[in-house]
Design an enzyme around this catalytic site. Structure first.
Site, PDB file in Angstrom:
ATOM      1  N   LYS A 175      54.558  25.357  40.559  1.00 52.47           N
ATOM      2  CA  LYS A 175      55.567  25.702  39.553  1.00 52.47           C
ATOM      3  C   LYS A 175      55.331  24.945  38.240  1.00 52.47           C
ATOM      4  O   LYS A 175      55.660  25.448  37.162  1.00 52.47           O
ATOM      5  CB  LYS A 175      56.974  25.427  40.098  1.00 52.47           C
ATOM      6  CG  LYS A 175      57.398  26.392  41.227  1.00 52.47           C
ATOM      7  CD  LYS A 175      57.334  27.847  40.787  1.00 52.47           C
ATOM      8  CE  LYS A 175      58.106  28.788  41.692  1.00 52.47           C
ATOM      9  NZ  LYS A 175      57.932  30.216  41.318  1.00 52.47           N
TER      10      LYS A 175
ATOM     11  N   TYR B 274      54.501  23.459  46.237  1.00 55.13           N
ATOM     12  CA  TYR B 274      55.348  24.327  45.408  1.00 55.13           C
ATOM     13  C   TYR B 274      55.589  23.706  44.021  1.00 55.13           C
ATOM     14  O   TYR B 274      55.522  24.385  42.997  1.00 55.13           O
ATOM     15  CB  TYR B 274      56.662  24.538  46.156  1.00 55.13           C
ATOM     16  CG  TYR B 274      57.645  25.496  45.554  1.00 55.13           C
ATOM     17  CD1 TYR B 274      57.476  26.878  45.659  1.00 55.13           C
ATOM     18  CD2 TYR B 274      58.805  25.032  44.903  1.00 55.13           C
ATOM     19  CE1 TYR B 274      58.420  27.758  45.137  1.00 55.13           C
ATOM     20  CE2 TYR B 274      59.744  25.898  44.390  1.00 55.13           C
ATOM     21  CZ  TYR B 274      59.551  27.264  44.507  1.00 55.13           C
ATOM     22  OH  TYR B 274      60.479  28.134  43.994  1.00 55.13           O
TER      23      TYR B 274
HETATM   24  P1  NAP Z   1      62.736  35.613  48.106  1.00 54.15           P
HETATM   25  O1  NAP Z   1      64.124  36.059  48.417  1.00 54.15           O
HETATM   26  O2  NAP Z   1      61.934  35.029  49.207  1.00 54.15           O
HETATM   27  O3  NAP Z   1      61.960  36.799  47.417  1.00 54.15           O
HETATM   28  C1  NAP Z   1      60.597  36.673  47.089  1.00 54.15           C
HETATM   29  C2  NAP Z   1      59.960  38.029  47.198  1.00 54.15           C
HETATM   30  O4  NAP Z   1      58.550  37.889  46.891  1.00 54.15           O
HETATM   31  C3  NAP Z   1      60.048  38.588  48.621  1.00 54.15           C
HETATM   32  O5  NAP Z   1      60.430  39.937  48.593  1.00 54.15           O
HETATM   33  C4  NAP Z   1      58.629  38.398  49.122  1.00 54.15           C
HETATM   34  O6  NAP Z   1      58.235  39.337  50.094  1.00 54.15           O
HETATM   35  C5  NAP Z   1      57.821  38.612  47.863  1.00 54.15           C
HETATM   36  N1  NAP Z   1      56.461  38.125  48.007  1.00 54.15           N
HETATM   37  C6  NAP Z   1      56.028  37.030  48.659  1.00 54.15           C
HETATM   38  N2  NAP Z   1      54.699  36.924  48.599  1.00 54.15           N
HETATM   39  C7  NAP Z   1      54.264  37.995  47.896  1.00 54.15           C
HETATM   40  C8  NAP Z   1      52.992  38.446  47.501  1.00 54.15           C
HETATM   41  N3  NAP Z   1      51.867  37.793  47.834  1.00 54.15           N
HETATM   42  N4  NAP Z   1      52.905  39.595  46.788  1.00 54.15           N
HETATM   43  C9  NAP Z   1      54.016  40.289  46.474  1.00 54.15           C
HETATM   44  N5  NAP Z   1      55.261  39.911  46.813  1.00 54.15           N
HETATM   45  C10 NAP Z   1      55.387  38.771  47.529  1.00 54.15           C
HETATM   46  O7  NAP Z   1      62.766  34.492  46.966  1.00 54.15           O
HETATM   47  P2  NAP Z   1      63.694  34.302  45.665  1.00 54.15           P
HETATM   48  O8  NAP Z   1      64.586  33.172  45.947  1.00 54.15           O
HETATM   49  O9  NAP Z   1      64.227  35.595  45.182  1.00 54.15           O
HETATM   50  O10 NAP Z   1      62.572  33.744  44.659  1.00 54.15           O
HETATM   51  C11 NAP Z   1      61.982  34.522  43.623  1.00 54.15           C
HETATM   52  C12 NAP Z   1      61.190  33.597  42.724  1.00 54.15           C
HETATM   53  O11 NAP Z   1      62.052  32.598  42.204  1.00 54.15           O
HETATM   54  C13 NAP Z   1      60.073  32.847  43.439  1.00 54.15           C
HETATM   55  O12 NAP Z   1      58.964  32.696  42.583  1.00 54.15           O
HETATM   56  C14 NAP Z   1      60.708  31.498  43.718  1.00 54.15           C
HETATM   57  O13 NAP Z   1      59.735  30.510  43.876  1.00 54.15           O
HETATM   58  C15 NAP Z   1      61.532  31.325  42.472  1.00 54.15           C
HETATM   59  N6  NAP Z   1      62.635  30.370  42.599  1.00 54.15           N
HETATM   60  C16 NAP Z   1      63.617  30.542  43.505  1.00 54.15           C
HETATM   61  C17 NAP Z   1      64.647  29.611  43.584  1.00 54.15           C
HETATM   62  C18 NAP Z   1      65.789  29.747  44.554  1.00 54.15           C
HETATM   63  O14 NAP Z   1      66.594  28.799  44.653  1.00 54.15           O
HETATM   64  N7  NAP Z   1      65.933  30.845  45.279  1.00 54.15           N
HETATM   65  C19 NAP Z   1      64.661  28.510  42.719  1.00 54.15           C
HETATM   66  C20 NAP Z   1      63.611  28.358  41.801  1.00 54.15           C
HETATM   67  C21 NAP Z   1      62.609  29.303  41.735  1.00 54.15           C
HETATM   68  P3  NAP Z   1      58.549  39.033  51.656  1.00 54.15           P
HETATM   69  O15 NAP Z   1      60.022  39.140  51.774  1.00 54.15           O
HETATM   70  O16 NAP Z   1      57.841  40.085  52.408  1.00 54.15           O
HETATM   71  O17 NAP Z   1      58.021  37.643  51.896  1.00 54.15           O
END
Ligand code: NAP
Length: 256
Positions: A161, A157
């Site tokens: 990133k 990851y």
């Molecule tokens: P999340 O709640 O897991 O949401 C991610 C979404 O992306 C889910 O709806 C997931 O679908 C969808 N997804 C996964 N694989 C996919 C694909 N191949 N094609 C299309 N959609 C797909 O995560 P989040 O926390 O909102 O994170 C959103 C972004 O922020 C990500 O890039 C994550 O790495 C980044 N981020 C998050 C955090 C944090 O603390 N939460 C911190 C830094 C960066 P499914 O539900 O079906 O898997």
């Protein structure tokens, strides 16, 4: 929610917008006046976000699309262009985690994370840039992470990133002459399903994990999806029109 309404007549595509940070971004860009295509793996996963946006008077479309599959990305952008005419704002947000220490990390876990993040960002950006070049206007916002600076158990990851940051700076160079701004937002710990699932995996409740994490955050609170959506909105609006190729950490401090 403050709405600049500065994005009327623009069309946004937000990936992974069925829940979490992507859903908050989609709702915010719709409140700013953009027509918003909500993408997630399956169309039905987009329904909650779509009904939130329509309920608030916005314009939206649900699109099922795996961002790591070229044909699906192509079909998705064609569907959006047919409905709204073009795509001139892209938020590459879809993401997955497959955490493990290096010696336990499988090739599949490495490849899955690279495929969704790096290949996904590449395919979506390549598919929509032509609309932006034609309009001589575009915004691409990529979602990186503080993990790009290194995070134990996240070699895959963190590498993806950090790769997104290099991708962002390169697209800013290539697309700048077409009046397209390309930036990245790097969130710290945000309360979403992703971090709640991390808590479960390490045998903690979400509250227990958050209590531990918050000690290392200078502003002493966990981030919310709307904290990220606010910055994405700013980057897509004209107030940010001279900002490109930047990575903005949104983490309650310089790094958490
Ligand atoms: P999340 O709640 O897991 O949401 C991610 C979404 O992306 C889910 O709806 C997931 O679908 C969808 N997804 C996964 N694989 C996919 C694909 N191949 N094609 C299309 N959609 C797909 O995560 P989040 O926390 O909102 O994170 C959103 C972004 O922020 C990500 O890039 C994550 O790495 C980044 N981020 C998050 C955090 C944090 O603390 N939460 C911190 C830094 C960066 P499914 O539900 O079906 O898997």
């Amino acid at each position: 929610m403050r709405s600049l309404k500065g994005l009327q007549n623009h069309v946004a595509m937000v990936t992974g917008a069925g829940r979490g940070i992507g859903a908050a971004i989609a709702r915010r860009l719709a409140a700013d006046g953009a027509a918003v295509a909500v993408l997630d793996l399956k169309e039905e996963l987009c329904q909650q976000t779509v009904s939130d946006i329509t309920g608030a008077g916005g314009t939206t479309l649900a699109v099922g699309c795996d961002v790591s599959i070229a044909d699906e990305v192509q079909a998705a952008t064609e569907k959006i262009a047919k409905a709204f005419g073009a795509v001139d704002i892209l938020v590459n947000n879809a993401g997955v985690i497959r955490d493990n220490l290096l010696f336990k990390m499988s090739e599949n876990d490495w490849d899955t994370v690279m495929r969704v993040h790096l290949r996904g960002h590449f395919l979506c950006s390549r598919a929509v840039q032509k609309f932006m070049v034609e309009r001589n206007w575009g915004k691409i916002v990529n979602i990186s992470s503080t993990s790009a600076l290194g995070n134990r158990g996240q070699a895959n990851y963190a590498a993806a990133k950090a790769g997104i940051q290099g991708f962002t700076k390169t697209l800013a160079l290539e697309l700048g002459p077409f009046n397209i701004n390309v930036n990245a937002v790097a969130p710290g710990f945000i309360d979403t399903e992703m971090t709640r699932e991390t808590a479960a995996r390490v045998g903690l409740t979400p509250e227990q994990l958050q209590e531990m994490v918050v000690q290392g955050i200078p502003l002493r609170r966990i981030g919310r999806p709307v904290d990220i959506a606010n910055v994405v909105s700013f980057l897509c609006n004209e107030d940010a029109s001279y900002i490109s190729g930047q990575v903005i950490y949104v983490a309650g401090g310089p790094k958490s």
